[in-house]
Scaffold this active site. Structure first.
Site, PDB file in Angstrom:
ATOM      1  N   TYR A 144       0.842  -1.211   0.000  1.00  0.00           N
ATOM      2  CA  TYR A 144       0.000   0.000   0.000  1.00  0.00           C
ATOM      3  C   TYR A 144       0.874   1.257   0.000  1.00  0.00           C
ATOM      4  O   TYR A 144       0.598   2.221  -0.734  1.00  0.00           O
ATOM      5  CB  TYR A 144      -0.879  -0.053   1.248  1.00  0.00           C
ATOM      6  CG  TYR A 144      -1.904   1.040   1.390  1.00  0.00           C
ATOM      7  CD1 TYR A 144      -3.105   1.014   0.684  1.00  0.00           C
ATOM      8  CD2 TYR A 144      -1.694   2.099   2.283  1.00  0.00           C
ATOM      9  CE1 TYR A 144      -4.065   2.004   0.851  1.00  0.00           C
ATOM     10  CE2 TYR A 144      -2.650   3.089   2.461  1.00  0.00           C
ATOM     11  CZ  TYR A 144      -3.838   3.036   1.744  1.00  0.00           C
ATOM     12  OH  TYR A 144      -4.777   4.024   1.914  1.00  0.00           O
ATOM     13  N   LYS A 165       0.893   4.080  -2.827  1.00  0.00           N
ATOM     14  CA  LYS A 165       0.497   5.457  -2.510  1.00  0.00           C
ATOM     15  C   LYS A 165       1.619   6.445  -2.824  1.00  0.00           C
ATOM     16  O   LYS A 165       1.353   7.594  -3.193  1.00  0.00           O
ATOM     17  CB  LYS A 165       0.052   5.560  -1.042  1.00  0.00           C
ATOM     18  CG  LYS A 165      -1.282   4.856  -0.757  1.00  0.00           C
ATOM     19  CD  LYS A 165      -2.391   5.320  -1.708  1.00  0.00           C
ATOM     20  CE  LYS A 165      -3.783   5.008  -1.230  1.00  0.00           C
ATOM     21  NZ  LYS A 165      -4.814   5.319  -2.247  1.00  0.00           N
TER      22      LYS A 165
END
Ligand code: NAP
Length: 252
Positions: free
Chosen positions: A154, A158
């Site tokens: 993640y 991001k």
């Protein structure tokens, strides 16, 4: 309040959470909104709340990681509302685990929704924006981009979205298209409740522990992310492009 009268917006993953709050806010500001989620039934609540408030919305099923579905959904929005002015790449998932336990499937799933999904949606929407010589794209990054235990996938996605944002700002700027990102911290949604569950904590304990670390001493609300997205999607931010705004109750 920013004025989005006559504008057409797409918000991905807007069946709930930050996406739903963003769709509702853009509609309240005057935009016609395409509410996109994995299943059409999941869009119904957001769409009916917008209509009940006097706004314009349509719900569409689309997996942002699947090119053919993205092409069809974006075309359908253009046919329904006549143009596409605003794209919010919000759809997201988490597949948290420490690196040694993270599977290839966990890695691929997160990259597919956040990075490939934002790529496919932006590529499909920019065709209309370039023709119009007008557009606003807002990508959802996260404070996790700066590093967060258990989120190698993640966090990489991001931070990848921040590079993607700056690159699109450079490529699409000459066509009157602004591309920015918001990077929320801890926001009260199903996603953060799922994180609490994974850690064996109840959501309230988890929120209290997080709040103690945040300068404003509280977690954020989806509406507090939506209002910054609405600003970036409006002409109040007409000379802002390639930026990442942290919405975290503090610097990060
Ligand atoms: P959420 O409550 O879990 O909502 C995510 C939405 O995205 C759901 O409606 C989900 O649909 C949809 N979605 C998932 N995969 C999709 C796909 N392939 N195609 C279309 N839609 C898809 O999450 P949230 O907390 O509102 O987060 C929204 C965004 O903000 C995400 O990008 C997230 O990474 C980012 N963010 C959140 C926080 C936070 O603290 N909450 C912090 C920083 C950044 P289903 O309901 O069908 O699963």
């Amino acid at each position: 309040m920013p004025n989005l009268q006559g504008r057409v917006a797409i918000v991905t993953g807007s069946g709930r959470g930050i996406g739903a709050a963003t769709a509702q806010r853009l509609a309240a500001d005057g935009a016609a909104v395409a509410v996109i989620d994995l299943r059409e039934a999941d869009t119904e609540q957001t769409v009916s709340s917008i209509r009940a408030a006097g706004g314009q919305a349509v719900g569409l099923a689309c997996d942002v990681g699947v090119a053919v579905q993205v092409e069809q959904a974006v075309q359908q929005v253009a046919e329904t509302f006549g143009r596409i002015d605003i794209l919010v790449n919000n759809a997201g998932i988490i597949r948290d685990n420490l690196l040694f336990k993270m599977t290839e499937a966990d890695w691929d799933a997160v990259m597919n929704v956040h990075l490939k999904g934002s790529f496919l949606m932006s590529k499909a929407a920019q065709k209309y924006m370039v023709e119009q010589r007008y557009g606003k794209i807002v990508n959802l990054s996260s404070t996790s981009a700066l590093g967060n235990r258990g989120q190698a996938n993640y966090s990489a996605a991001k931070m990848g979205l921040q590079g993607f944002t700056r690159t699109l700002a450079i490529e699409l700027g000459p066509f009157g298209i602004c591309v920015n990102a918001v990077a929320p911290g801890f926001i009260d949604t199903d996603m953060t409740r799922a994180t609490a569950e994974r850690m064996g904590l109840n959501p309230v304990q988890f929120q209290e522990a997080a709040s103690a670390q945040i300068p404003l001493r509280r977690i954020g609300k989806p509406e507090e992310v939506a209002s910054v997205i609405a600003f970036l999607a409006s002409d109040d931010a007409s000379y802002v492009s390639g930026q990442v705004i942290y919405i975290a109750g503090g610097p990060r």
